[in-house]
Design an enzyme around this catalytic site. Structure first.
Site, mmCIF file in Angstrom:
data_model
loop_
_atom_site.group_PDB
_atom_site.id
_atom_site.type_symbol
_atom_site.label_atom_id
_atom_site.label_comp_id
_atom_site.label_asym_id
_atom_site.label_seq_id
_atom_site.Cartn_x
_atom_site.Cartn_y
_atom_site.Cartn_z
ATOM 1 N N GLY A 231 0.838 -1.204 0.000
ATOM 2 C CA GLY A 231 0.000 0.000 0.000
ATOM 3 C C GLY A 231 0.867 1.246 0.000
ATOM 4 O O GLY A 231 2.039 1.213 -0.400
ATOM 5 N N SER A 232 0.310 2.329 0.502
ATOM 6 C CA SER A 232 1.016 3.609 0.442
ATOM 7 C C SER A 232 2.150 3.671 1.473
ATOM 8 O O SER A 232 2.155 2.926 2.462
ATOM 9 C CB SER A 232 0.020 4.734 0.736
ATOM 10 O OG SER A 232 -0.538 4.534 2.010
ATOM 11 N N GLY A 236 2.687 2.195 5.389
ATOM 12 C CA GLY A 236 3.903 1.501 5.838
ATOM 13 C C GLY A 236 4.522 2.164 7.060
ATOM 14 O O GLY A 236 5.010 1.489 7.963
ATOM 15 N N GLU A 253 5.696 -3.342 0.866
ATOM 16 C CA GLU A 253 5.696 -3.019 -0.574
ATOM 17 C C GLU A 253 4.921 -1.724 -0.722
ATOM 18 O O GLU A 253 3.691 -1.733 -0.818
ATOM 19 C CB GLU A 253 5.006 -4.140 -1.362
ATOM 20 C CG GLU A 253 5.706 -5.475 -1.299
ATOM 21 C CD GLU A 253 6.921 -5.577 -2.204
ATOM 22 O OE1 GLU A 253 7.132 -4.653 -3.026
ATOM 23 O OE2 GLU A 253 7.654 -6.567 -2.088
ATOM 24 N N CYS A 287 1.950 0.645 -8.845
ATOM 25 C CA CYS A 287 3.077 1.101 -8.010
ATOM 26 C C CYS A 287 4.285 1.352 -8.886
ATOM 27 O O CYS A 287 5.141 2.174 -8.566
ATOM 28 C CB CYS A 287 3.383 0.069 -6.933
ATOM 29 S SG CYS A 287 3.575 -1.579 -7.583
HETATM 30 P P1 NAD Z 1 -3.452 2.376 1.218
HETATM 31 O O1 NAD Z 1 -2.158 2.541 1.943
HETATM 32 O O2 NAD Z 1 -4.477 3.416 1.353
HETATM 33 O O3 NAD Z 1 -4.142 0.987 1.690
HETATM 34 C C1 NAD Z 1 -3.486 -0.253 1.550
HETATM 35 C C2 NAD Z 1 -4.031 -1.239 2.564
HETATM 36 O O4 NAD Z 1 -3.572 -0.884 3.869
HETATM 37 C C3 NAD Z 1 -5.552 -1.289 2.660
HETATM 38 O O5 NAD Z 1 -5.945 -2.633 2.819
HETATM 39 C C4 NAD Z 1 -5.846 -0.488 3.913
HETATM 40 O O6 NAD Z 1 -7.049 -0.834 4.538
HETATM 41 C C5 NAD Z 1 -4.654 -0.869 4.792
HETATM 42 N N1 NAD Z 1 -4.297 0.085 5.840
HETATM 43 C C6 NAD Z 1 -4.255 1.429 5.762
HETATM 44 N N2 NAD Z 1 -3.795 1.955 6.921
HETATM 45 C C7 NAD Z 1 -3.544 0.913 7.751
HETATM 46 C C8 NAD Z 1 -3.048 0.793 9.084
HETATM 47 N N3 NAD Z 1 -2.734 1.861 9.801
HETATM 48 N N4 NAD Z 1 -2.890 -0.446 9.603
HETATM 49 C C9 NAD Z 1 -3.208 -1.540 8.889
HETATM 50 N N5 NAD Z 1 -3.696 -1.499 7.621
HETATM 51 C C10 NAD Z 1 -3.860 -0.281 7.055
HETATM 52 O O7 NAD Z 1 -3.072 2.139 -0.314
HETATM 53 P P2 NAD Z 1 -4.020 2.084 -1.619
HETATM 54 O O8 NAD Z 1 -4.549 3.441 -1.920
HETATM 55 O O9 NAD Z 1 -4.974 0.943 -1.495
HETATM 56 O O10 NAD Z 1 -2.960 1.663 -2.751
HETATM 57 C C11 NAD Z 1 -2.160 2.555 -3.465
HETATM 58 C C12 NAD Z 1 -0.764 2.625 -2.890
HETATM 59 O O11 NAD Z 1 -0.190 1.317 -2.801
HETATM 60 C C13 NAD Z 1 0.208 3.413 -3.768
HETATM 61 O O12 NAD Z 1 1.049 4.178 -2.951
HETATM 62 C C14 NAD Z 1 0.992 2.330 -4.495
HETATM 63 O O13 NAD Z 1 2.262 2.731 -4.970
HETATM 64 C C15 NAD Z 1 1.097 1.287 -3.425
HETATM 65 N N6 NAD Z 1 1.339 -0.040 -3.981
HETATM 66 C C16 NAD Z 1 2.586 -0.572 -3.837
HETATM 67 C C17 NAD Z 1 2.882 -1.804 -4.402
HETATM 68 C C18 NAD Z 1 4.262 -2.399 -4.298
HETATM 69 O O14 NAD Z 1 4.393 -3.571 -4.597
HETATM 70 N N7 NAD Z 1 5.275 -1.646 -3.900
HETATM 71 C C19 NAD Z 1 1.886 -2.508 -5.088
HETATM 72 C C20 NAD Z 1 0.606 -1.946 -5.194
HETATM 73 C C21 NAD Z 1 0.351 -0.703 -4.634
#
Ligand code: NAD
Length: 497
Positions: A231-232, A236, A253, A287
């Site tokens: 995720g973002s 992380g 990731e 990503c």
């Molecule tokens: P996001 O960070 O908003 O959410 C990702 C996941 O994390 C969701 O399931 C969300 O519910 C969970 N989450 C959020 N805050 C949390 C917390 N405090 N504790 C536990 N879980 C939590 O991301 P998004 O908008 O769904 O996806 C887009 C982002 O993901 C972009 O920044 C993109 O670059 C990144 N991404 C990275 C990769 C990689 O492999 N590096 C792959 C796909 C997406």
């Protein structure tokens, strides 16, 4: 259409039609499902069950565990069209890319099946006579998986296929924007578990449909030794210290800000095609999307002209119907894109494209024309990942300057160079070259194969998933020393008598 695919994938109406959390289509904003969100107590109960499932599954020999993943791969092959369609309906990527995501799942299953017979350790020379030293790899425990909306199924499978052959149980918290795809993957895996027979526990794999508090409950539980979170970078930053505080392990990731260095010797036809796919594809919501083009000043104008022509021809529209670019995920993504473009304009950048499209047909779908933004320097705006199709274009004079620009961002996921100069190509992939986890030559930054390790450095989180020796992350390493002599010599020659 959604009901037909859900039925074929084995998801019941009770699972996706009866909750109070509404799932909407990014194409037209219409309701495509209703799910029930789980709270923290339900997550805790799932972790109890995952612990029990782990105890049973870890006793099954690894090649047998591989057989389950083989059966799952068969389900995916049979339902590739259905699952790819569901991914497109729920997250808005075009059908070709939805199908591509499912193909990645099939590929990782194939890899994991082979790996199940190759979970090998080392033998190590002992300094003591009559002693054997070796390294063994043992199952780890329940693995917690958190995934993002933009790849709703493949990253789960990269983790799940390997974690399963390594002897672990699974707890998956998918994005709240794409719960239906997760329910479908779970239903297919359950079919494979049923076909496998009694050695596979019922709770081997569980899905947690929930929002942030559910994710946090999973992250904080010491019974989950590994959290793999996609995720973002913001997410992380929250997850990593919480897992570390209980001495858990994490695979992170996170966001990327991927560049292409375009050198004067490059094959420009190839480069323009690569830019189009990697900057505009998936509406800039990968990503690994190409976000920065660092082009040699001598070819800047020609490249910009060719790119603008190519961008003008991009077919934007319903992702199910042969277009190249579908919608952004939601209104918030659209607003973030517009505010980045507005800031760029205020700073004097030239902006091409970026306007909303098809609003008359889809008042609740956020389609945009991908944008090209000509900037003078790599400032804070360019260094930030805006999750939308914005390509910042900057120029360079000498190759070292381009390399420095490639590396001068907080993120370190993917990167590439287009050149036919072997010195530039080799310098780019050398230890003094790109600082990213992925560095390509004459290929765009996106569209990785599963055989390699996938992931990035710096703000991308440092995690690796998929191929190479990544399977080791899902196991615990044990060093064994076995004394088969009749003496008891101590290491380092220590005398203790
Ligand atoms: P996001 O960070 O908003 O959410 C990702 C996941 O994390 C969701 O399931 C969300 O519910 C969970 N989450 C959020 N805050 C949390 C917390 N405090 N504790 C536990 N879980 C939590 O991301 P998004 O908008 O769904 O996806 C887009 C982002 O993901 C972009 O920044 C993109 O670059 C990144 N991404 C990275 C990769 C990689 O492999 N590096 C792959 C796909 C997406």
């Amino acid at each position: 259409m959604i009901d037909t695919v859900m039925q074929r994938l084995g998801v019941t109406e009770a699972q996706y039609r009866q909750g109070d959390y509404v799932v909407t289509s990014p194409t037209d904003g219409g309701e495509i499902g209703r799910v029930t969100l789980e709270g923290v107590e339900a997550v805790a109960a799932r972790i109890d069950r995952a612990e029990k499932a782990f105890k049973q599954w870890s006793r099954v020999p690894a090649p047998r565990r591989g057989e389950l993943v083989r059966l799952f791969g068969e389900q995916l092959r049979r339902h590739k069209q259905d699952l790819g369609t569901l991914v497109t309906l729920e997250c808005g990527k075009i059908l070709q890319e939805g199908l591509g995501e499912v193909q990645e799942m099939i590929d990782i299953c194939d890899l994991a099946v082979g790996q199940s017979r190759q979970l090998y350790g080392l033998t190590i020379a002992s300094e003591r006579p009559g002693h054997h030293m070796r390294e063994s790899w043992h199952p780890l425990g329940p693995v917690g998986l958190i995934t993002a909306f933009n790849f709703p199924v493949a990253p789960w499978a990269w983790n799940a296929a390997l974690a399963l052959v390594c002897g672990n149980s699974l707890l998956w918290k998918p994005s709240e924007k794409t719960p239906l795809s997760a329910l479908a993957c779970q239903a297919l895996l359950e079919r494979a578990i049923e076909a496998f027979g009694d050695d596979a526990p019922r709770d081997l794999s569980q899905v947690i449909i929930g929002v942030r508090d559910a994710g946090e409950r999973l992250v904080d539980d010491p019974r989950v030794p590994l959290i793999s979170a996609t995720g973002s970078t913001r997410m992380g930053r929250e997850v990593a210290p919480r897992v570390a505080a209980r001495f858990g392990r994490s695979i992170l990731e996170l966001g990327g800000n991927n560049a292409m260095i375009l050198a004067p010797s490059a094959d420009l036809d190839m480069a323009v095609r690569a830019i189009l796919f990697s900057a505009a594809g998936t509406a800039g919501q990968r990503c690994t999307t190409l976000r920065r083009l660092i082009v040699h000043e001598s070819i800047r104008e020609e490249v910009l002209e060719r790119l603008k022509k190519a961008y003008a021809g991009i077919r934007i529209g319903d992702p199910m119907e042969g277009h190249l670019v579908g919608p952004l995920i939601d209104a918030q993504a659209f607003e973030q894109m517009q505010s980045a473009l507005e800031r760029a304009r205020q700073q004097g950048a030239k902006v091409f494209g970026g306007e909303r499209q098809l609003a008359d047909i889809y008042p609740n779908g956020y389609f945009v024309s991908p944008a090209i933004v000509e900037v003078e320097r790599q400032d804070d705006l360019v260094r930030h990942e805006t999750f939308a199709p914005i390509l910042y274009v900057m120029s360079y004079r000498d190759f070292d300057e381009a390399l420095a620009m490639n590396n001068d961002v907080p993120q370190g996921l993917s990167s590439c160079v287009f050149t036919t100069d072997v010195r530039e190509a080799e310098a780019f992939v050398s230890d003094q070259g790109s600082d990213c986890g992925i560095a390509n030559v004459n290929i765009g930054p996106s569209g990785a194969e599963i055989g390699g390790a996938f992931g990035g450095e710096k703000d991308t989180g440092g995690g690796r998933e998929s191929g190479s020796d990544v399977w080791k992350s899902y196991m615990r390493r044990q060093t064994n020393t076995v004394n088969y002599s009749r003496e008891l010599p101590l290491a380092q020659g220590i005398q203790f008598d």
